[in-house]
Structure formats: structure tokens, C-alpha cells
Design a protein around this motif. Structure first.
Motif, PDB file in Angstrom:
ATOM      1  N   GLY A 205       0.788  -1.224   0.000  1.00 21.40           N
ATOM      2  CA  GLY A 205       0.000   0.000   0.000  1.00 21.40           C
ATOM      3  C   GLY A 205       0.814   1.264   0.000  1.00 21.40           C
ATOM      4  O   GLY A 205       0.279   2.352  -0.257  1.00 21.40           O
ATOM      5  N   SER A 206       2.137   1.165   0.266  1.00 24.86           N
ATOM      6  CA  SER A 206       2.975   2.368   0.313  1.00 24.86           C
ATOM      7  C   SER A 206       3.333   2.872  -1.073  1.00 24.86           C
ATOM      8  O   SER A 206       3.716   4.031  -1.243  1.00 24.86           O
ATOM      9  N   GLY A 207       3.221   2.010  -2.085  1.00 22.42           N
ATOM     10  CA  GLY A 207       3.575   2.401  -3.445  1.00 22.42           C
ATOM     11  C   GLY A 207       5.043   2.271  -3.757  1.00 22.42           C
ATOM     12  O   GLY A 207       5.465   2.420  -4.899  1.00 22.42           O
ATOM     13  N   SER A 208       5.858   1.986  -2.755  1.00 22.58           N
ATOM     14  CA  SER A 208       7.308   1.943  -2.937  1.00 22.58           C
ATOM     15  C   SER A 208       7.754   0.546  -3.365  1.00 22.58           C
ATOM     16  O   SER A 208       7.398  -0.453  -2.726  1.00 22.58           O
ATOM     17  N   LEU A 209       8.531   0.467  -4.436  1.00 26.61           N
ATOM     18  CA  LEU A 209       9.102  -0.775  -4.932  1.00 26.61           C
ATOM     19  C   LEU A 209      10.463  -0.494  -5.542  1.00 26.61           C
ATOM     20  O   LEU A 209      10.763   0.630  -5.949  1.00 26.61           O
ATOM     21  N   ARG A 210      11.284  -1.510  -5.620  1.00 25.02           N
ATOM     22  CA  ARG A 210      12.551  -1.370  -6.311  1.00 25.02           C
ATOM     23  C   ARG A 210      12.335  -1.633  -7.797  1.00 25.02           C
ATOM     24  O   ARG A 210      11.774  -2.661  -8.191  1.00 25.02           O
ATOM     25  N   GLY A 211      12.784  -0.699  -8.606  1.00 25.46           N
ATOM     26  CA  GLY A 211      12.723  -0.897 -10.050  1.00 25.46           C
ATOM     27  C   GLY A 211      14.024  -1.518 -10.530  1.00 25.46           C
ATOM     28  O   GLY A 211      15.096  -0.923 -10.372  1.00 25.46           O
ATOM     29  N   GLU A 212      13.958  -2.731 -11.051  1.00 30.91           N
ATOM     30  CA  GLU A 212      15.147  -3.433 -11.509  1.00 30.91           C
ATOM     31  C   GLU A 212      15.073  -3.649 -13.015  1.00 30.91           C
ATOM     32  O   GLU A 212      14.010  -3.500 -13.629  1.00 30.91           O
TER      33      GLU A 212
ATOM     34  N   GLN B 225       0.293  -3.318  -3.991  1.00 33.68           N
ATOM     35  CA  GLN B 225       1.444  -2.620  -3.430  1.00 33.68           C
ATOM     36  C   GLN B 225       1.290  -1.119  -3.624  1.00 33.68           C
ATOM     37  O   GLN B 225       1.710  -0.324  -2.797  1.00 33.68           O
ATOM     38  N   LYS B 226       0.651  -0.748  -4.740  1.00 33.36           N
ATOM     39  CA  LYS B 226       0.382   0.665  -5.018  1.00 33.36           C
ATOM     40  C   LYS B 226      -1.095   0.930  -4.788  1.00 33.36           C
ATOM     41  O   LYS B 226      -1.823   0.086  -4.261  1.00 33.36           O
ATOM     42  N   ASN B 227      -1.574   2.112  -5.184  1.00 30.45           N
ATOM     43  CA  ASN B 227      -2.977   2.428  -4.946  1.00 30.45           C
ATOM     44  C   ASN B 227      -3.851   1.858  -6.061  1.00 30.45           C
ATOM     45  O   ASN B 227      -3.360   1.288  -7.039  1.00 30.45           O
ATOM     46  N   LEU B 228      -5.162   2.026  -5.897  1.00 27.88           N
ATOM     47  CA  LEU B 228      -6.105   1.425  -6.838  1.00 27.88           C
ATOM     48  C   LEU B 228      -6.182   2.173  -8.159  1.00 27.88           C
ATOM     49  O   LEU B 228      -6.957   1.790  -9.030  1.00 27.88           O
ATOM     50  N   LYS B 229      -5.411   3.228  -8.300  1.00 31.07           N
ATOM     51  CA  LYS B 229      -5.333   3.917  -9.581  1.00 31.07           C
ATOM     52  C   LYS B 229      -4.363   3.212 -10.529  1.00 31.07           C
ATOM     53  O   LYS B 229      -4.303   3.533 -11.707  1.00 31.07           O
ATOM     54  N   ASN B 230      -3.595   2.286  -9.977  1.00 31.32           N
ATOM     55  CA  ASN B 230      -2.616   1.546 -10.761  1.00 31.32           C
ATOM     56  C   ASN B 230      -2.997   0.068 -10.815  1.00 31.32           C
ATOM     57  O   ASN B 230      -3.471  -0.489  -9.823  1.00 31.32           O
TER      58      ASN B 230
END
Length: 799
Positions: free
Chosen positions: A495-502, A603-608
Motif C-alpha cells: 500500500g505504500s507504493g514503494s518498490l525497487r525498479g530493476e 502494493q500501489k494504490n487502486l489507480k494503478n
């Protein structure tokens, strides 16, 4: 003559107090709403425009959906491109700042190049902008932070401890930035010192610097011309990672309004609220037109006598238009008294720091005067024309048919106009009611949707820069507490929206895919249990298995992305980087077997939409420890966790947040916009009801004798109420028919911003219709009932 006009106007106000009061209240509500929304919209439109060079500043975007870039890009762009006059980098940190009397984490701490004062408008109230960021361990504070850390002291030369490891000396005090700045900067430290204080390279890193890079373009420089040189620049780098870059230039003045990097949907909300302001002002003007034309026949004899005595139509028009100006003037005075009283509550509702003094610039005052002039002409022009056009001969004979020209056609046109305005007012009100209900429905859907994880009673602790061993030890100890169900350490939380982009290892890319970006979450073996995330295939990661350092979990979205039906024999991987002594680096693939499939969660919001994700065991960068507490015993469990924290990190403030808070913060902007919109929907309905009340009163007065005759002839109370109400209810029904498709289309467009959304239910339109009809019925029923209950003898004697 003006004095005489003024006397007549005051007498008319005194003779018709109800209509006068309704007009003043309606105009006051309209002006109040208009001023509040204007202040709101101007604050949004002027985001970051307080910078003198705002129109020449652009943000360099390196990756999609991120405003940050590698620190080396700023240096390259300054050296390579003539269109770039100056550059500045801002790197945000959240250090623990300490003085002998205070210790606090500060999220608005930025490392900045000394050119920050050349690019941005950051006025210093103390210190020299040319030297403030030149000192290696210097720091500039905002006025608010200077008062926080050094109350009643001169902050210059004072020291702050940074993460209990370094000492910073105050070299300047900066005026607090306006609320409409996309960065809330409270501290500025020397960017050249960032590597040492942060513990990793942010200055020469090309791809992972997490830096906001701003370019000050030379006068006349073209964004398109500069962007056209990007391919050649990327090719010259000979960097294996540029394939996932998406270099882009975003004007500073577009950053907040036209991108989602700072806040979503801002331009849409600005447009919506601007339209709402215009509609509410128009509704207030329509009320005036309706009531003024309705009572015009009451003043017919006055007009006839004055025309016989020599008054011209122009003189009469001027007088009646002057009455409108007086009404607007009274309403403006009342608005000036009301707005300061309601502004604090409006600021809290809208999460703003609005100050009406920002409206009183010469340009905006001119705009305000122009708006009031338009309002006066809109509200007063037609009624003045109607009143000044009465024919004196017909008036003095008592002939309504001849008032405006020998037939009833002009009077019929007036009645049709009043009906059209009522329909328009209620159509706007119904659209706003529907919009408020749809926004509430979507936010309720967001609150109740199964997100694929459990967020209740989950305490999230930020361990910041604690050592790897200290983080692991704290997590193990917190799991032993009696009130703790489980605990996990991870890079980020659901829910924080934070992820590592690899960057995905090319061998595993699906056929035809050129964008190799993949999202990675680093977790421990308790992550799934703590957040209630389901494992639907295979097994979980196990920290006690050394081989699991090189295996992965994937989510269902990744299964679809890779085109897999099962994970048997499946491999995946991402690239890390290995530096060489010369400062270059090479890609190092991290390959591994896929051992399990995790159910999709947001992991992100419901807009994604849910992105493809891979999961690996911890690699040392994870600061978040999430603790699942027992339900019903949260306060006591919190005390246990806090005691353990103080024992483990005695010099560090207890830094926590509940997972629910992450979730609520994600939708705060939409929720606040919905609340503001709901407030103005209520006011729009109130303004419409005021006009309808006045028209209902006038209709009842006009038909007093008719009602008396009907009662003498045996008419029932119900039939009389129906007689007086049905015409108005018919107009509201027409409004509902007009408003329904408009509201459906508008809210369908709004919902398009959500990847996961509720349907617009039929009951919303039923509720809006019932509310509108109910409000209209209640509005007119009082006067209708009063007229129906009147003694018929009195009714038949009335003139």
C-alpha cells in the motif's frame, strides 16, 4: 436624482423584506463560495510560480513514474548542452537531527548544490546565499525549523548533530516556502557532502542517485530542441542500463498540475472547482433574476406613474439596475464578514493554508471588479429591462396583458425564463449531488475492497540507518513480545507504493518486450504471514536455507507477464552492478529459480494496475520492520514495542506509523476534494432552495383569491397543496432528466483515473432525484400550506 433613487430602493427593500432577504442571502452565499473556490484554484494554479525563474526551470525525469534521476546527469547536462544555463540537484533525506534539548527525524531535509539560490527563489533572512551552501558541513534552516531547534536564539553558527555521527553548522536561515511549493524544504545541506552523510554515492551515480535534477534553461531555449539531443547523449554513455531510461523534461509549472509525480488529478480538480465556482455564482444571479422578474408586477403602478410624470426608460433602467448594484454591494459586505470566519474551517477541510490577502494584488482586484460587474449585469440587466418596459396606459388601467406590449407574450416569456432558470439551478444541484455520491461510493469501495493483504493492527517501524545486525536483532526480539502475532523486515510495505525498479535479465524477457523494467520487493520469511498475503503455488522463502539467497517468488501478475501456467523449472533474474577502479561498472545478472507464487495484492494504490513483481530475500537495504499486533490489546502491545525500541535504540526517537495510515494518506487528496465538493453541493442546493422558496411564496400570493374561491367551492387541503406544488415539482423532474446523462458522463470520466473502480449504480440517481424532489417539496410546501390554511373570507378580500 440619485438621492431619490436611493430612497425608493430602501423603501422597496423595506416593503418586501422576504424577497430582499432571499436575494441578499443568495448573493452572499454565491459570493462566499466564489471567493473560497477562487482562492483554492489560484493556490493550485500558482504552484511553484513564486520562483522568479519558474518559466525557465524544468525537471529532468530519468524514469517513468519517478521524478528522480542519477546525480551525474546534472553534471553531464551542464557540460554538454548549451541550452542549459545552470543546474541544481536536490536529494531528500530523513535524518535524525539532534541538539542538547531536542531530537527529531526530519523528512524535509534536502542536500542541494550551491546553485540552488541561483535557480530557485529561496530568500535568506539570515546568512549569505553565495556562501551558505559552500561550507562543507553547513546547513540552512527554514524560519520554522530555526524556531523549533533554537528558540529565542540566534541560529547562525549553532550546530546540529546529523544521525548522531556528524555535526552540521547553521550558515543561514531561509524564509518559509509558500504552501504551494511541490517540495516542503525545511533544511538545505551541501550536496557535495551527501555521499559521506548518506553513506553511498549520489553525486557520480548515473542510474540510482534518487536525486531531483532541475535545469535552468537559457532564455529562448526550446524543450523540443534539447530533447532531440537525448538519443545521441545516451549512445555516447555506452551504458548497458540506458535501455530502461525514459529521459523527459517537465516544466516546473507543470510538475504539480499536469503530472502525478507530486499529486494526482490536480488539473482535473482545478477545472472542476472552477466550473463549480462559475455555476454557483450563476445560480445566485439566477435567483435574483427569478425573484426580481416575479415581483415585477407588484411595481407596475410605480413604473406607470413615473413614466406619466416624465421618467424615461433609460432613467428607470438605471434606477432598477442600481438596485441590483446595491444588493450586490450589501452581499459583498456580508461576504467580507463571513469569509474570514469560515476560512479556517475551509483550510482544514481542503488541507490548505489559504490567505485571502493573496487575492488582493492589482491584477486580481481588477479581475474581482470585472467579475462583480459581470454579476451585476447578469443579475440586474434583465429585471431592469423588464421593469422599465412597462406601458403606463396599460398599467394604470390594471391590464396585465398590456404591460409590455398589448399581449401576454412578454409575460409568458418571463414565466418561461423563470422556469428555465429553476430547471438549470436544480440540474446543477443534481449533478453535484450525484458527483458527491459517486466520489463517496468510490472511496467506500477503496476502503472495503479486498486489497490482497491485511492492514489492521500492523505497526510499521522505520529503523533508518541502523546496522544490518541491529535490524535483524530488533525484529527477532519484537517477535517474542506477548502482544505480537508476527514481525517482518522488508524494503517497503503493501500500500505504500514503494518498490525497487530493476532491470530484468534479458534472457527471461517475454517475446516482443523491449522495456525490461521489473519490480522487486526484498522480504524475509515472515512477510506473507504478517500481512496475510496468500501463497498459491510452491513454497515460501526460507532465510535458513543458504540457497534461498538466489531464488525468487513471483506474483500472479508476473505469471501472466511471463506467460507461465506453472513455475516448474522456471527461472528469472535481474541485474546488479559491479564497479571497477576506473569508475565504470558492468551488469551482473542475479539469476535464480522461481519457487513460489504469491497472490496479487495492491502494493500501489487502486489507480494503478498490479504490476509484475519478483520477491527475494533481504539484502541489507531494508529499513522497515512491520509488527502485527493482537487485536483488542493494541495500546498495551504498543507500550511493549516502544520499551524494546528504547532499550535497543536509546538515542533514537520511536519512529512508527500504522499501516492504515499509509493507506489513508494515499487517498487523502481525493477524499479532501470529495469533501470540498460535497460542501459546495450542499450550498448549491441551498441557493436553489432559496430561489424556489421565493417563487413559491410569490405564486401563493398571486393565487390567494383563487385559493379562497376553491375552498368556498369545497376544495380539500390536499388538492390545494397539489395545485400549488405540482408546477414546481414538474420543473425538478425535468431537471433530473437533464442532469442524469451529464452527471453519468462526468463521473465516468472521473472514474477512468482508477484502474479498480466501482460502477455508477442506478440507485445514486434515484437518491439524487428523491433528494431534489424532497427538497423542492419541503421548500414550497410551507408557503403552500400557509395559503391553503388561510381563512377564505380573508383570501377573497385580498387585493
Amino acid at each position: 436624482m440619485l438621492r431619490n433613487y436611493f430612497k425608493i430602493t430602501l423603501r422597496n427593500l423595506w416593503r418586501n423584506p422576504l424577497y430582499s432577504g432571499l436575494n441578499v442571502v443568495g448573493l452572499t452565499l454565491g459570493l462566499t463560495c466564489g471567493l473560497l473556490i477562487t482562492a483554492y484554484v489560484l493556490d493550485e494554479l500558482n504552484y511553484d510560480r513564486f520562483h522568479t525563474n519558474a518559466d525557465q526551470i524544468v525537471l529532468l525525469q530519468q524514469f517513468e513514474e519517478s521524478g528522480m534521476s542519477g546525480g551525474q546527469l546534472a553534471t553531464d547536462f551542464k557540460e554538454r548542452f548549451a541550452q542549459v544555463e545552470q543546474v541544481v540537484r536536490l536529494k531528500q533525506a530523513a535524518p535524525l537531527l539532534t541538539t542538547p534539548s531536542l531530537s527529531s527525524y526530519e523528512e524535509n531535509f534536502f542536500f542541494a548544490d550551491s546553485t540552488a539560490f541561483d535557480v530557485f527563489t529561496l530568500p535568506l533572512v539570515q546568512g549569505n546565499p553565495k556562501t551558505a551552501l559552500a561550507e562543507r558541513y553547513g546547513v540552512v534552516l527554514s524560519e520554522t525549523m530555526a524556531q523549533k531547534y533554537f528558540p529565542r536564539q540566534n541560529p547562525l553558527g549553532q550546530t546540529l548533530r546529523y544521525d548522531n555521527k556528524h555535526t552540521l553548522r547553521v550558515t543561514g536561515v531561509m524564509r518559509d516556502l509558500p504552501g504551494n511549493s511541490h517540495h516542503k524544504i525545511h533544511f538545505l545541506a551541501n550536496y557535495a557532502n551527501a555521499n559521506e552523510l548518506l553513506g553511498w554515492d549520489v553525486t557520480t551515480n548515473l542510474w540510482a542517485g534518487s536525486t531531483w535534477t532541475y535545469l535552468l534553461l537559457a532564455p529562448g531555449a526550446s524543450l523540443q530542441t534539447l530533447a532531440a539531443q537525448f538519443p545521441a547523449y545516451l549512445k555516447s554513455l555506452n551504458d548497458p542500463n540506458v535501455g530502461v531510461w525514459k529521459l523527459n523534461l517537465i516544466p516546473l509549472t507543470d510538475l504539480y498540475l499536469r503530472t502525478s509525480l507530486i499529486a494526482p488529478n490536480r488539473l482535473m480538480y482545478v477545472t472542476i472547482f472552477s466550473v463549480v465556482a462559475l455555476l454557483i455564482m450563476a445560480m445566485a444571479a439566477f435567483n435574483y433574476v427569478n425573484l426580481a422578474t416575479a415581483i415585477a408586477t407588484k411595481r407596475a403602478r410605480e413604473v406607470g406613474i413615473r413614466k406619466v410624470l416624465g421618467s424615461t426608460s433609460g432613467q428607470l433602467w438605471s434606477q432598477f439596475f442600481g438596485e441590483t448594484v446595491l444588493f450586490v454591494g450589501i452581499a459583498l459586505v456580508l461576504t467580507a464578514l463571513v469569509v474570514p470566519l469560515v476560512l479556517p474551517a475551509f483550510n482544514e477541510l481542503a488541507n490548505k493554508s489559504l490567505n485571502l490577502s493573496t487575492l488582493f494584488t492589482s491584477v486580481r482586484m481588477a479581475g474581482l471588479l470585472l467579475g462583480l460587474t459581470v454579476l451585476c449585469f447578469l443579475a440586474g440587466g434583465y429585471p431592469a429591462f423588464v421593469l422599465s418596459s412597462f406601458r403606463p396606459a396599460a398599467v394604470l388601467k390594471g391590464s396585465l396583458a398590456g404591460l409590455l406590449g398589448g399581449t401576454r407574450t412578454p409575460l409568458l416569456r418571463q414565466a418561461l425564463l423563470r422556469q428555465a432558470l429553476v430547471v438549470g439551478q436544480f440540474a446543477v444541484s443534481i449533478v453535484m449531488i450525484v458527483a458527491t455520491l459517486v466520489v463517496s461510493s468510490q472511496l467506500r469501495y477503496v476502503q472495503t475492497k479486498n486489497l490482497g493483504y491485511q492492514r489492521e493492527q500492523v505497526l510499521v517501524l522505520n529503523l533508518h540507518d541502523a546496522s544490518v545486525e541491529a535490524k535483524l536483532r530488533f525484529k527477532q526480539e519484537v517477535q517474542k513480545l506477548s502482544g505480537v502475532v508476527s514481525a517482518t523486515q522488508s524494503y517497503s510495505v503493501p500500500g505504500s507504493g514503494s518498490l525497487r525498479g530493476e532491470k530484468l535479465v534479458a534472457d527471461y524477457a517475454p517475446k516482443g518486450v523491449t522495456d525490461l523494467t521489473i519490480n522487486r520487493q526484498s522480504i524475509d520469511e515472515n512477510f506473507l504471514e504478517t500481512f496475510g498475503i496468500k501463497l498459491i503455488q510452491g513454497r515460501n522463502l526460507d532465510a535458513d536455507r543458504p540457497a534461498d539467497r538466489k531464488v525468487f517468488l513471483v506474483n500472479e501478475a508476473a505469471m501472466k507477464y511471463f506467460g507461465w501456467d506453472n513455475i516448474e523449472g522456471k527461472m528469472t533474474g535481474y541485474y546488479t552492478f559491479e564497479y571497477d577502479p576506473s569508475g565504470g561498472y558492468r551488469e551482473v545478472p542475479q539469476r535464480g529459480q522461481v519457487v513460489g507464487v504469491v497472490a496479487d495484492y495492491h502494493q500501489k494504490n487502486l489507480k494503478n494496475t498490479i504490476p509484475p513483481m519478483i520477491f527475494s530475500l533481504l539484502d541489507g537495504w531494508e529499513n522497515q520492520v512491520s509488527v502485527k499486533l493482537e487485536a483488542g490489546n493494541v495500546p498495551a502491545s504498543m507500550e511493549q514495542v516502544e520499551r524494546l525500541w528504547k532499550q535497543t535504540f536509546p538515542a533514537t526517537p520511536f519512529d512508527y506509523e500504522f499501516l492504515d495510515d499509509f493507506f489513508q494518506r494515499t487517498y487523502r487528496a481525493d477524499r479532501q476534494a470529495g469533501q470540498v465538493f460535497g460542501l459546495f453541493a450542499v450550498l448549491a442546493v441551498l441557493i436553489s432552495s432559496l430561489g424556489l422558496f421565493g417563487l413559491g411564496t410569490f405564486a401563493a400570493e398571486r393565487r390567494t383569491k383563487e385559493i379562497g374561491v376553491r375552498k368556498v367551492m369545497g376544495a380539500s387541503l390536499t388538492s390545494i397543496l397539489t395545485l400549488l406544488s405540482v408546477d414546481f415539482l414538474r420543473l425538478v423532474v425535468i431537471s433530473l432528466l437533464i442532469a442524469t446523462p451529464i452527471a453519468w458522463y462526468a463521473m465516468s470520466r472521473w472514474l477512468q483515473d482508477f484502474a479498480y473502480k466501482t460502477d455508477i449504480q442506478w440507485w445514486i440517481f434515484v437518491v439524487a432525484g428523491v433528494l431534489a424532489v424532497g427538497i423542492a417539496l419541503l421548500t414550497v410546501s410551507y408557503q403552500s400550506l400557509k395559503a391553503a390554511l388561510m381563512n377564505p373570507v380573508k383570501s377573497l378580500r385580498s387585493e
